[in-house]
Design a protein around this motif. Structure first.
Motif, PDB file in Angstrom:
ATOM      1  N   SER A 161       3.903   2.253  -5.643  1.00  0.00           N
ATOM      2  CA  SER A 161       3.553   1.713  -6.956  1.00  0.00           C
ATOM      3  C   SER A 161       4.837   1.297  -7.631  1.00  0.00           C
ATOM      4  N   GLU A 162       4.756   0.284  -8.458  1.00  0.00           N
ATOM      5  CA  GLU A 162       5.973  -0.270  -9.037  1.00  0.00           C
ATOM      6  C   GLU A 162       5.757  -0.592 -10.501  1.00  0.00           C
ATOM      7  N   THR A 163       6.800  -0.411 -11.291  1.00  0.00           N
ATOM      8  CA  THR A 163       6.758  -0.897 -12.662  1.00  0.00           C
ATOM      9  C   THR A 163       8.130  -1.451 -13.006  1.00  0.00           C
ATOM     10  N   ALA A 186       0.817  -1.218   0.000  1.00  0.00           N
ATOM     11  CA  ALA A 186       0.000   0.000   0.000  1.00  0.00           C
ATOM     12  C   ALA A 186       0.851   1.269   0.000  1.00  0.00           C
ATOM     13  N   PHE A 191      10.809   8.795  -6.301  1.00  0.00           N
ATOM     14  CA  PHE A 191      11.028   7.635  -7.156  1.00  0.00           C
ATOM     15  C   PHE A 191      12.329   6.948  -6.781  1.00  0.00           C
ATOM     16  N   VAL A 247      11.257   0.334 -11.052  1.00  0.00           N
ATOM     17  CA  VAL A 247      11.075   1.727 -10.655  1.00  0.00           C
ATOM     18  C   VAL A 247       9.917   1.773  -9.674  1.00  0.00           C
ATOM     19  N   ILE A 248      10.188   2.363  -8.542  1.00  0.00           N
ATOM     20  CA  ILE A 248       9.206   2.401  -7.468  1.00  0.00           C
ATOM     21  C   ILE A 248       8.854   3.837  -7.163  1.00  0.00           C
ATOM     22  N   MET A 249       7.576   4.108  -7.029  1.00  0.00           N
ATOM     23  CA  MET A 249       7.111   5.435  -6.628  1.00  0.00           C
ATOM     24  C   MET A 249       6.560   5.343  -5.213  1.00  0.00           C
ATOM     25  N   LEU A 269       4.316   6.381  -2.402  1.00  0.00           N
ATOM     26  CA  LEU A 269       3.024   7.071  -2.451  1.00  0.00           C
ATOM     27  C   LEU A 269       2.872   8.099  -1.334  1.00  0.00           C
ATOM     28  N   ASP A 270       3.718   8.058  -0.332  1.00  0.00           N
ATOM     29  CA  ASP A 270       3.672   9.087   0.707  1.00  0.00           C
ATOM     30  C   ASP A 270       4.303  10.382   0.234  1.00  0.00           C
ATOM     31  N   THR A 271       5.452  10.251  -0.435  1.00  0.00           N
ATOM     32  CA  THR A 271       6.233  11.438  -0.770  1.00  0.00           C
ATOM     33  C   THR A 271       6.229  11.778  -2.256  1.00  0.00           C
TER      34      THR A 271
END
Lengths: 151, 86
Positions: free
Chosen positions: B10-12, B7, B28, B19-21, B23-25
């Motif tokens: 997000s990942e791709t 939670a 990347f 690459v991970i984003m 979601l709190d801040t």
């Protein structure tokens, strides 16, 4: 009837006065939203505003893509007139808020370029999708979507 | 077991890179090479020791070096709130 070679002037001349004022009002609203988005991106943690972007369900209606495109043009027009450097994410946020207000289902996508193409500027991008169409922020790829809002 | 806090990000995957984003801040992270190899093995089925053993068998490096790299990386992932467990 006056003659004028500018398409923009011809456009304005052909719009009924109430529609022209409605268009101008929307552009002013878009400018205000752009300023608000710019502040949020610069100063407020992402977690506090990411839940206010995108709209999953427009009441079961098919998204009004023409209206979404028209609103996107208002946002782009406002962005060109502001003295702030409003890039893709504030523009996408401003349009998202306009679309949410009108109940038009859409999402805001955040994407990144492949590693060999990340040479500084424009390695990240945000755009708005309504239906199957990118209505704001079309930029040649390749792009890899990292996150969509709503998630 | 080491688990991902799904939670929180997000990942791709782009080729050999994750690459991970956050979601709190909105920040990347790019995980490639050793970091990517560690990240893809954090799937809820391994603890820290099993992770080190797995990587030692796959990579031509001393176990002590791999263990040190793993510990350092896991610490940074915990600090970012991306994983839980041990």
């Amino acid at each position: 009837m006056s003659t004028n070679s500018s398409p923009a002037c011809a456009n304005r001349a052909s719009l009924p006065a109430p529609d022209l004022w409605a268009q101008r009002l929307l552009t002013v609203r878009a400018a205000a939203l752009l300023c608000g988005a710019w502040v949020l991106v610069a100063l407020v943690p992402f977690r506090r505003w990411r839940g206010r972007l995108g709209l999953a369900d427009g009441g079961g209606l098919v998204p009004d893509i023409d209206r979404a495109r028209w609103l996107a043009r208002r946002v782009e027009r406002a962005a060109t007139r502001l003295r702030l450097p409003v890039k893709c994410l504030p523009r996408a946020m401003a349009l998202s808020w306009l679309l949410r207000r009108e109940g038009i289902a859409h999402c805001v996508a955040i994407a990144i370029r492949p590693a060999p193409m990340r040479d500084g500027a424009d390695s990240l991008h945000a755009w708005v999708e309504a239906g199957d169409e990118v209505v704001l922020g079309q930029l040649p790829g390749p792009w890899h979507v990292l996150h969509r809002m709503p998630g | 077991m080491l688990t991902r806090q799904e939670a929180r990000f997000s990942e791709t995957r782009i080729d050999d890179e994750y690459v991970i984003m956050l979601l709190d801040t909105g920040e990347f992270l790019s995980l490639a090479g050793t970091a990517g190899a560690i990240w893809e093995r954090i799937d809820g089925t391994r603890d820290r020791d099993a992770l080190v053993a797995d990587l030692t068998s796959d990579f031509a490096a001393p176990a002590t070096q791999i263990a040190a790299d793993v510990d350092e990386f896991l610490a940074s992932l915990r600090e970012s709130g991306l994983i839980a467990g041990s």
